[in-house]
Design a protein around this motif. Sequence first.
Motif, mmCIF file in Angstrom:
data_model
loop_
_atom_site.group_PDB
_atom_site.id
_atom_site.type_symbol
_atom_site.label_atom_id
_atom_site.label_comp_id
_atom_site.label_asym_id
_atom_site.label_seq_id
_atom_site.Cartn_x
_atom_site.Cartn_y
_atom_site.Cartn_z
ATOM 1 N N ARG A 91 6.616 -44.973 -8.122
ATOM 2 C CA ARG A 91 7.525 -43.807 -7.997
ATOM 3 C C ARG A 91 7.089 -42.836 -6.681
ATOM 4 N NH1 ARG A 91 7.690 -42.257 -14.180
ATOM 5 N NH2 ARG A 91 9.474 -43.363 -14.956
ATOM 6 N N VAL A 92 5.686 -42.923 -6.305
ATOM 7 C CA VAL A 92 5.271 -42.642 -5.059
ATOM 8 C C VAL A 92 5.826 -43.241 -4.019
ATOM 9 C CG1 VAL A 92 3.179 -42.334 -3.504
ATOM 10 C CG2 VAL A 92 2.801 -41.642 -5.974
ATOM 11 N N LEU A 93 5.973 -44.550 -4.054
ATOM 12 C CA LEU A 93 6.538 -45.371 -2.987
ATOM 13 C C LEU A 93 8.110 -44.888 -2.725
ATOM 14 C CD1 LEU A 93 5.142 -48.945 -3.801
ATOM 15 C CD2 LEU A 93 4.926 -47.607 -1.611
ATOM 16 N N GLU A 94 8.815 -44.660 -3.830
ATOM 17 C CA GLU A 94 10.032 -44.107 -4.054
ATOM 18 C C GLU A 94 10.465 -43.021 -3.292
ATOM 19 O OE1 GLU A 94 13.444 -44.216 -7.129
ATOM 20 O OE2 GLU A 94 12.024 -45.324 -7.834
ATOM 21 N N ALA A 149 -3.821 -42.156 -3.592
ATOM 22 C CA ALA A 149 -3.801 -43.198 -4.900
ATOM 23 C C ALA A 149 -3.246 -44.423 -4.238
ATOM 24 C CB ALA A 149 -2.505 -42.572 -5.790
ATOM 25 N N TRP A 150 -2.602 -44.478 -3.026
ATOM 26 C CA TRP A 150 -2.032 -45.771 -2.841
ATOM 27 C C TRP A 150 -3.389 -46.469 -2.101
ATOM 28 C CZ3 TRP A 150 1.522 -48.776 -4.029
ATOM 29 C CH2 TRP A 150 2.033 -49.834 -3.122
ATOM 30 N N ARG A 151 -4.225 -45.833 -1.421
ATOM 31 C CA ARG A 151 -5.438 -46.300 -1.016
ATOM 32 C C ARG A 151 -6.188 -46.927 -2.065
ATOM 33 N NH1 ARG A 151 -5.384 -41.914 2.764
ATOM 34 N NH2 ARG A 151 -6.922 -40.989 1.260
ATOM 35 N N LEU A 173 -3.270 -39.533 -8.408
ATOM 36 C CA LEU A 173 -1.954 -39.473 -8.881
ATOM 37 C C LEU A 173 -1.582 -38.184 -9.616
ATOM 38 C CD1 LEU A 173 -1.135 -43.042 -10.281
ATOM 39 C CD2 LEU A 173 0.201 -41.804 -8.382
ATOM 40 N N LYS A 174 -2.523 -37.921 -10.619
ATOM 41 C CA LYS A 174 -2.569 -36.489 -11.193
ATOM 42 C C LYS A 174 -2.312 -35.387 -10.324
ATOM 43 C CE LYS A 174 -5.116 -33.864 -14.836
ATOM 44 N NZ LYS A 174 -6.626 -33.954 -15.460
ATOM 45 N N LYS A 175 -3.314 -35.604 -9.262
ATOM 46 C CA LYS A 175 -3.590 -34.483 -8.300
ATOM 47 C C LYS A 175 -2.332 -34.350 -7.378
ATOM 48 C CE LYS A 175 -8.304 -33.371 -8.544
ATOM 49 N NZ LYS A 175 -9.357 -32.953 -7.974
ATOM 50 N N GLN A 176 -1.402 -35.417 -7.417
ATOM 51 C CA GLN A 176 -0.102 -35.473 -6.826
ATOM 52 C C GLN A 176 -0.541 -35.904 -5.339
ATOM 53 O OE1 GLN A 176 2.600 -32.399 -7.467
ATOM 54 N NE2 GLN A 176 3.044 -32.898 -9.417
ATOM 55 N N ASP A 177 -1.649 -36.752 -5.142
ATOM 56 C CA ASP A 177 -2.040 -37.181 -3.778
ATOM 57 C C ASP A 177 -1.705 -38.627 -3.645
ATOM 58 O OD1 ASP A 177 -3.082 -38.037 -1.399
ATOM 59 O OD2 ASP A 177 -5.254 -36.923 -1.975
ATOM 60 N N GLY A 178 -0.520 -38.862 -3.361
ATOM 61 C CA GLY A 178 0.106 -40.316 -3.120
ATOM 62 C C GLY A 178 -0.510 -41.065 -2.279
#
Length: 175
Positions: free
Chosen positions: A86-89, A61-63, A53-58
Amino acid sequence: MGKPDEAIKKLEEHVAAKPDSADALVLLQQLHWRRGDSAAHQDATVKLCQLHLKKQDGEAAWRDYEEFQNTGGQNLPAATWLELCRVLERQQNFERAVTEYDKLAAVYPKEKQSLLALMAAGRLSLKKLGRPAEALRFYGAASASAVPHLDWESNIQAGIKDATAIFSQSAVHAG
């Protein structure tokens, strides 16, 4: 590696010194899994999720979140879970985002993230999913929240007003 305990200790020291080391976290996660230590595996998975998440790799992160759940993990830390929603959004997966926001709010009712989750679920239900009754439920829960929300009250009331108006219009058209 013939000595997993020693390897785990060295990896934990490495992660403590360099918390942004994804490779070390993955190795740590795998070693804990092989040892059958599900709690430690889940902890490493949460740290990996937070790093992604910090590296903005949604996607990654989801995996991680799915791995966490598939191995018996129940609840992510509230801030991590909110960021994952928020990633899902951002991916426009509104249905799943509302579901996750709802779960987050139920698990952490006394945390600020719960209030933010309820408002986001209300907004998505109303504006993206066209479900004003559901939006009213979320905004109502936000309004009744034990979390202090004076700074958000105008947003909550505006959401209630909009959802009520749309709900009333749809009831008139349905009748």
